[in-house]
Design an enzyme around this catalytic site. Structure first.
Site, PDB file in Angstrom:
ATOM      1  N   TYR A 342     -21.212 -16.745   2.858  1.00  0.00           N
ATOM      2  CA  TYR A 342     -21.342 -17.192   1.465  1.00  0.00           C
ATOM      3  C   TYR A 342     -19.968 -17.195   0.779  1.00  0.00           C
ATOM      4  CZ  TYR A 342     -23.502 -17.581  -3.113  1.00  0.00           C
ATOM      5  OH  TYR A 342     -23.888 -18.009  -4.348  1.00  0.00           O
ATOM      6  N   CYS A 835      29.934   2.556 -14.920  1.00  0.00           N
ATOM      7  CA  CYS A 835      28.928   3.406 -14.284  1.00  0.00           C
ATOM      8  C   CYS A 835      28.734   2.949 -12.841  1.00  0.00           C
ATOM      9  CB  CYS A 835      27.614   3.301 -15.049  1.00  0.00           C
ATOM     10  SG  CYS A 835      26.347   4.343 -14.363  1.00  0.00           S
TER      11      CYS A 835
END
Length: 930
Positions: A342, A835
């Site tokens: 199905y 950084c």
DNA sequence: GCAAGGTC
């Protein structure tokens, strides 16, 4: 359950669909049922004997085909011109059996008359419960004393079905009422808005009632419109995208063993100055040192979850470019012919009771994938793996899987072959081991910058052998040793520009709908098809959706209308709210009447408001029809009232215009060659150019504009009428723009309150595109004629003056920021903190710390000697301002000695109140700071 | 002629 008399009782059993009726009959009768015809040719009647709790029963098993009834207005309200559409919020509604279901009704009536009991085998969800009551209504009407029971089953397997029939319960009235409420709301708002919009269009534009336009319906539905909303929003996002340049350093190394391509671990930077400084340092000291060579790590690529409807539609669209609607049509045919299970199921996990191996066994004969299926079944192969659980279970159907072998039937089209192949290969993949690979990542350092390269060796393809739709590429990189040094083969600074997202494809659209709960697995494809059929959207060859002109006006009009009264009909919230209310009804926390009353009252208010403001809709429609009738589809803008000479291109005038969203702007008439524009305050209701010339602005005359603002849109203290100037002198306009924003879409996307500007012209242009080197327009920064390409610069003679001892710690990511020295021509010798953490683009000039003069970050290139200012991008720069002004409370840096450091300001815009990673100008669409 | 939800 009481016995009725001494003999067997007659039990009418009704399932939601013929296939379930047959399966249940087969299970209960152990395959010994008799079949006879009913009134409907699809709905047979199966007969057998059975005992329920010891009571002998003569079982009659039949079915309906989904809903037996439809909700409809009473006769008097059914014709479009029979009533005011507003009456549809109170008009009586009733359920009736449509013509094509009459024969099923007849079967039920005939069988009910001869039955004592009625057992309901509808699907175990809310819709199923509602259908159950439709069946009850039909049967009780002819046999009022029927004994009514409900069977609850979660799968069509022996144990569940036998258990269900021995444990019959009452049907759940609350579930059914929740669906009743949903049906009534959908009908009333859908019909009222659709009739109103369609008739308004016809009357106003005198559409030929015999032509093609006669069939044009401007529908509104609580599922179709939000679906359209997804398409329109993406389209707007693309329209509003303003490309932004970014830079990245790329590195490669070719050796005898092969080529390794290294990626800059910072990703990319949107600030050219910082990118070029870091790049030149790499060029200056190009020796790469291998920092890290971890052992190869085992990686897995897992097979997909078992297939449910939405995944089937999405994958068929991606792999075969099938529309979801066509996929479902083909899947339905394969299901009807018995080849697949199905196809309308939410379930993506197999029950533990499923015989998974039997399904594989069937496929061993196939010429393409048979040998793989065979290997799956061999225990020594180790290829088998129980399928993963996707976490969804609709309790009614298993995942989509093959139910019958086929190597292709003569009546199958290419699409049938493709869908069947997808279902089979997907199933085989689900029961297979994941693919395995060994991955190695090499990290190198060049002048303090980190780069990485990855290699992948596929160790076992496993499920990928059969699932040809997915791939996992392998790549080989040379072997490196920690500490090894080499000179890169290439080291380049490359520019690129951000791109808008693509139009939504069908798979994207299905995902949006699924996430927002729009439609069900069985109806989503219908909603998409409806948008195409009604001319609201088009789909290109790549299955990507664009709104049509018609689409563009409707949501806009709806948005304008609904914003005023806070209902956004085209956004998905409405459906979500209705869904929530339905849940409340189904658990008994609210009554159906309560939900209906509240919701319909609100919707009616919304409808009436829309009708009052119909001029808005007409205005939008006028634009549409004028455009549709215009053969020149280009965006030829109608001449507006001239405000001033364009101060950017100096070639054209700037005119007052209203865009299709109803927002006002003053734009250059040389658009798109010149994109200079000033967006006016969002709450502007009316604006007209006067002959009044501003005495302070120039060059040339700048005519003042007479504004009328929406009272509700402006803060107290401001007048709704204002004679203003867009040349930069008008503080009231600046304040209104600061507080209320403008109608610019890109501006509207900003976080509220993050677009302050002291210069209405400065921060309010379409796209500044100012070269960061020479501050001129007309070329990109990378093509600046005043620049020598960075890689061609003469090498500086100074030795690297990096000083790793001096650091500050970044409060964004906590890392120690390294103090480094620039080698670029303009900034030689100047020190900066950067950084080292991947993903953190923090960068600050050392001289901006403890330096309150602030001119270090504002692009003051006129200094001429020694440490000159950086080439700031000039976006909202605050040159010369003291850094002691606004300062965020969280902006604390400490030096290596632990002393607090003050004076750091945003590297991007120079504002001391935030760091660059919190800069309102940052581009967040790609997750980067700048 | 309008909605969305079932399903052949």
């Amino acid at each position: 359950m009481s016995r009725r008399g001494g003999g067997p009782v007659t039990v009418l059993n009704v399932a939601e669909k013929p296939s379930v009726a047959k399966s249940v009959a087969g299970i209960l009768s152990r395959g010994t049922f008799r079949t006879r015809e009913g009134r409907s040719r699809y709905n047979k009647i199966f007969e057998f004997d059975y005992a329920i709790n010891g009571q002998p029963c003569r079982m009659l098993m039949t079915s309906v085909i989904g809903h037996l009834m439809e909700l409809e207005f009473a006769d008097r309200y059914r014709k479009w011109h029979s009533c005011d559409p507003a009456d549809l919020y109170q008009a009586p509604v009733m359920k009736h059996v449509p013509e094509d279901k009459k024969d099923i009704k007849k079967t039920l009536e005939e069988e009910a008359r001869k039955s004592d009991w009625l057992v309901l085998w509808l699907d175990c969800d809310r819709e199923g419960e509602n259908i159950a009551f439709e069946v009850v209504d039909v049967c009780r009407a002819v046999k009022h004393n029927l004994f009514i029971r409900r069977a609850h089953f979660s799968a069509l397997i022996d144990r569940d079905i036998h258990e269900a029939v021995q444990n019959l319960r009452d049907p759940n009235q609350l579930f059914a009422e929740a669906v009743d409420a949903r049906q009534e709301i959908d009908l009333r708002i859908g019909a009222s808005f659709t009739r109103f919009q369609t008739m308004l269009l016809r009357d106003r534009f005198a559409i030929d009632s015999t032509g093609e336009e006669r069939s044009r319906v401007i529908s509104y539905g609580p599922c179709q419109f939000p679906t359209l909303g997804f398409i329109v929003e993406r389209y707007w996002e693309i329209q509003a995208h303003e490309p932004e340049e970014f830079w990245t350093i790329n590195c490669s190394h070719q050796s005898e063993e092969g080529l390794a391509t290294f990626n800059w671990m910072r990703g990319h930077l949107f600030d050219y100055a910082s990118a070029v400084i870091l790049y030149e340092m790499c060029v200056e000291e190009p020796t790469a040192t291998v920092m890290n060579v971890p052992h190869p790590r085992e990686r897995f690529k897992y097979p997909p979850y078992p297939l449910n409807t939405i995944e089937l539609e999405k994958r068929a669209s991606r792999y075969f470019r099938l529309s979801s609607e066509h996929t479902m049509k083909v899947a339905e045919e394969l299901y009807q012919a018995g080849f697949i299970s199905y196809p309308r199921t939410e379930t993506d996990s197999f029950s533990s009771r499923t015989d998974l191996r039997a399904m594989v066994e069937e496929q061993t004969r196939h010429p393409a994938w048979g040998s793989y299926a065979q290997r799956l079944l061999e225990p020594e192969g180790g290829l088998w793996r129980n399928p993963a659980n996707g976490g969804h279970d609709d309790k009614a159907h298993p995942p989509i899987h093959p139910t019958k072998f086929s190597s292709g039937e003569s009546n199958w089209s290419r699409d049938h072959l493709n869908v069947y192949e997808l279902v089979v290969r997907h199933y085989l993949a689900c029961v297979s081991q994941p693919a395995v690979a060994a991955e190695t990542t090499v990290e190198i350092d060049i002048a303090g910058e980190r780069f990485s390269a990855s290699g992948r060796a596929i160790l076992a393809k496993n499920y990928l052998e059969v699932y040809r739709f997915e791939s996992w590429g392998g790549s080989v990189i040379p072997v490196y040793e920690k500490g090894q040094q080499f000179i890169p083969t290439t080291l380049t600074l490359d520019a690129a520009v951000t791109r808008p997202p693509p139009l939504l494809c069908e798979a994207d659209l299905l995902s949006c709908m699924d996430k927002a709960g729009i439609g069900t697995d069985a109806t989503m494809h219908d909603h998409i098809k409806k948008l195409l059929d009604r001319g609201y959207a088009t789909k290109d060859a790549n299955t990507r959706f664009s709104p049509t002109n018609l689409t563009n006006i409707i949501p806009v009009a709806s948005q304008d209308l609904s914003l005023a009264i806070r209902y956004e009909l085209w956004k998905p919230n409405l459906r979500a709210l209705m869904e929530h209310d339905m849940n409340e009804v189904s658990v008994g926390r609210k009554t159906k009447a309560e939900v209906l009353e509240t919701c319909l009252q609100q919707m009616k208010a919304c409808f009436l408001d829309a009708r009052v403001k119909k001029s808005k809709l007409l205005e939008a429609m006028t634009i549409f029809f004028e455009r549709s009738n215009n053969t020149d589809e280009s965006e030829s803008q109608t001449a507006g009232e001239v405000v001033r000479r364009c101060n950017l291109c100096n070639e054209s005038d700037m005119a007052l215009r209203k865009n299709r969203d109803g927002n006002f702007m003053v734009g250059c008439m040389n658009y798109p060659q010149c994109r200079n524009a000033v967006w006016l305050p969002g709450p502007t209701l009316e604006a007209s150019v006067t002959t009044n010339v501003c005495q302070s602005c120039g060059p040339g005359p700048v005519y003042k504009i007479l504004f009328k603002f929406r009272q509700i849109g402006i803060p107290p203290g401001f007048d709704v009428n204002h004679l203003g100037c867009v040349g930069g002198c008008d503080d009231i306009l600046k304040q209104l723009i600061d507080i209320c924003g403008t109608g610019s879409r890109s501006q509207a996307r900003r976080t509220p309150g993050t677009a302050p500007s002291n210069n209405i012209q400065g921060s309010n242009t379409r796209q500044s595109n100012v070269c960061i080197h020479c501050q001129q327009r007309g070329h990109a920064s990378t093509n600046c004629p005043s620049r020598v390409p960075a890689s061609q610069n003469s090498r500086p003679t100074a030795t690297n003056p990096r000083n790793d001892e001096s650091t500050v710690s970044c409060n964004t990511c906590g890392s120690q920021c390294v103090l480094r020295t620039a080698n670029t021509e303009a900034n030689r010798g100047r020190q900066f903190f950067s950084c080292p953490t991947q993903g953190c683009s923090f960068f600050a000039w050392e001289d901006s710390i403890n330096n309150s003069s602030g001119n270090a970050t504002t692009g003051s290139n006129s200094g001429g000697s020694g440490r000159r200012g950086s080439r700031g991008r000039g976006r909202g720069g605050r040159g010369g301002q003291s850094s002691g002004g606004r300062r965020g409370s969280g902006t604390s840096f400490v030096s290596a000695t632990g002393e607090p450091v003050s004076g750091i300001r945003c590297f991007s815009c120079g504002d001391p109140s935030h760091f660059a990673n919190a800069c309102p100008n940052r581009n967040t669409s790609n997750g980067n700071y700048f």
